[in-house]
Every structure is written in structure tokens, then in C-alpha cells.
Write an enzyme that holds these catalytic residues in place. Sequence first.
Site, PDB file in Angstrom:
ATOM      1  N   ASN A   9     -30.595 -32.417  -3.056  1.00 52.41           N
ATOM      2  CA  ASN A   9     -29.978 -32.382  -1.722  1.00 52.41           C
ATOM      3  C   ASN A   9     -31.099 -32.184  -0.705  1.00 52.41           C
ATOM      4  O   ASN A   9     -31.632 -31.085  -0.585  1.00 52.41           O
ATOM      5  CB  ASN A   9     -28.970 -31.224  -1.666  1.00 52.41           C
ATOM      6  N   HIS A  93     -20.323 -28.208   0.759  1.00 52.05           N
ATOM      7  CA  HIS A  93     -21.519 -27.362   0.645  1.00 52.05           C
ATOM      8  C   HIS A  93     -21.326 -26.112   1.501  1.00 52.05           C
ATOM      9  O   HIS A  93     -20.703 -26.176   2.561  1.00 52.05           O
ATOM     10  CB  HIS A  93     -22.754 -28.153   1.102  1.00 52.05           C
ATOM     11  N   GLU A  95     -23.225 -24.651   3.436  1.00 50.63           N
ATOM     12  CA  GLU A  95     -23.730 -24.780   4.813  1.00 50.63           C
ATOM     13  C   GLU A  95     -22.705 -25.485   5.695  1.00 50.63           C
ATOM     14  O   GLU A  95     -22.679 -25.277   6.912  1.00 50.63           O
ATOM     15  CB  GLU A  95     -25.084 -25.507   4.803  1.00 50.63           C
ATOM     16  N   GLU A 163     -22.631 -22.804  -6.473  1.00 49.15           N
ATOM     17  CA  GLU A 163     -23.813 -22.440  -5.701  1.00 49.15           C
ATOM     18  C   GLU A 163     -23.563 -21.105  -4.991  1.00 49.15           C
ATOM     19  O   GLU A 163     -22.970 -21.085  -3.899  1.00 49.15           O
ATOM     20  CB  GLU A 163     -24.118 -23.505  -4.647  1.00 49.15           C
ATOM     21  N   SER A 208     -31.789 -22.127  -5.607  1.00 51.13           N
ATOM     22  CA  SER A 208     -33.172 -21.765  -5.966  1.00 51.13           C
ATOM     23  C   SER A 208     -33.573 -22.225  -7.368  1.00 51.13           C
ATOM     24  O   SER A 208     -34.323 -21.538  -8.065  1.00 51.13           O
ATOM     25  CB  SER A 208     -33.398 -20.262  -5.796  1.00 51.13           C
TER      26      SER A 208
HETATM   27  C1  PEP Z   1     -28.523 -26.346  -1.961  1.00 51.79           C
HETATM   28  O1  PEP Z   1     -28.549 -26.164  -0.750  1.00 51.79           O
HETATM   29  O2  PEP Z   1     -27.663 -27.077  -2.456  1.00 51.79           O
HETATM   30  C2  PEP Z   1     -29.528 -25.678  -2.782  1.00 51.79           C
HETATM   31  C3  PEP Z   1     -29.263 -25.525  -4.042  1.00 51.79           C
HETATM   32  O3  PEP Z   1     -30.675 -25.250  -2.152  1.00 51.79           O
HETATM   33  P1  PEP Z   1     -31.971 -24.561  -2.822  1.00 51.79           P
HETATM   34  O4  PEP Z   1     -32.236 -25.259  -4.127  1.00 51.79           O
HETATM   35  O5  PEP Z   1     -33.074 -24.771  -1.832  1.00 51.79           O
HETATM   36  O6  PEP Z   1     -31.635 -23.125  -3.028  1.00 51.79           O
END
Ligand code: PEP
Length: 245
Positions: A9, A93, A95, A163, A208
Site C-alpha cells: 500500500n 483502511h 486511515e 491491521e 509494521s
Molecule cells: C498500512 O497502512 O496498511 C500499513 C500496514 O502500514 P505500515 O506497514 O507502514 O505499518
Amino acid sequence: MAAKLVVGNWKMNGLGAALDEARAVASGLGATSARVGLCPPATLVERMARALAGTPVLVGGQDCRAEVSGAFTGDVSAEMLADAGAALVILGHSERRAGYGETDALVAAKVEAALRAGLEPIVCVGETLAEREAGRALAVVTGQVRGSLPAALAGRAFSLAYEPVWAIGTGLTPTIAQIEEVHAAVRAELVSVLGPAGARAPILYGGSVKPSNAAEILSAAEVGGALVGGASLKAQDFLGILAGA
Ligand code: PEP
């Protein structure tokens, strides 16, 4: 064992020059057994789809509008993403849930739009740190699963992505036991909502993921792949994650 699904992503990152990273992912895949996807910003979907044509790397959007077309300034429909060459779309997501007030019902409507357009949705769920600390992680996540998945998903290709909001972009990750506990609860909820079709959909972990933790996370029970943010922007990091798939 089903192939893992590993999807990058890019969020709001990437100008035309970044397509070189996508090309480097495609040329560095080697013999990976994973299904691989990259979700660039909407401005790059068509160019990335052209750049990766003939490779196994799938291209996806990061969101879509539920309607087909209309007076929705700035938005992109599922049909537009498909027309630009997308095969996947990330929906719900955190966000978008937090920054744009997206509810489970809206996410479910977007999932229906994705199916209508022939896109494979990746539906995101996850608890905040406050919800985890209050002992509500499982209730929050299973509630999001139930509310965000329309019945139309039965028999269609899709995946879920767990997530935890507190793990996204923070460098923090849950323990393997915590991931397995949530993924088991998500699986049970999927089966409860969709019947046998819910037993097959991959449940991705996101938050992460990086080359140094990918192999351990990807080999955990009920982890069917990964959704990767920051570490998907550089081909070398993303390929390092794929090496663990
Ligand atoms: C994401 O936003 O879907 C995500 C997993 O971000 P990151 O891997 O940077 O934590």
C-alpha cells in the site's frame, strides 16, 4: 497450502519515477509462490498497470467510491479503477475509517461496488490502542468484520486484512500470539457471516511488516499474507518481505 497474498500500500506516495520500484519488484520476484500486489495512488494505477503488464504483479487501488459515476468531486469509482487496469482494491483502511469517517456500512457498500466492477477487495479491520487496552480488541475487530462484509462476497475472491491501528507506521507489532488470537476470531466470524466461503478467504496481517519480521508473521497460524505500507515503497524491502512468504 494456499499461496500467500502480499500487497503493498503506497498510500499518498509516488510520482512517475517510482514506477522503477514497481518494475524492480516484478523483475526480482524470482520463484516466489506468493500472489503479489501493489496499490499506488490513483494517479499511478494506469501507468503501473501498463508497466507491469505481462508480469504476475497485480495492481490495485487504495479506495473507491460506492457509486458508478456522478457528482462526487475528487472521487474514483471501482469501475474507473478496473478501467485503469486495477485487479485489487483496499477498502476500509483505518486511515479512511478515522480520517474520513468511513463506517462499516459504507465499507460494505464499497465492497459491493468492487465486486460489481470485477475487483478483488481487501477489506481492512483493526482496533485502536485504547480499544486493545480496554480488552475490546476481539469485539471491535469481529464487529467490523460482520458489518463490513456484504453477503454478496460468498463465492467471490476477496481477502481480509487485520491491521491493528497502533501498529500501522509505528514500528510496533503485536506478538505472534496476539496476531493468532485475532486471526482465529476473524476466521470464526468470516465463517459465521459467509458460511463455507468464509473458510477460504486469506486473512492478511498488516502493521509494521518489514523484512526482519515477515517470515515469522507469515508463518503464524491463519496468516494468509501481508498488507505492507512503508516497507513496500522500496523494491529491496518489499522483496525482502516476499522472501519470507
Ligand atoms: C498500512 O497502512 O496498511 C500499513 C500496514 O502500514 P505500515 O506497514 O507502514 O505499518
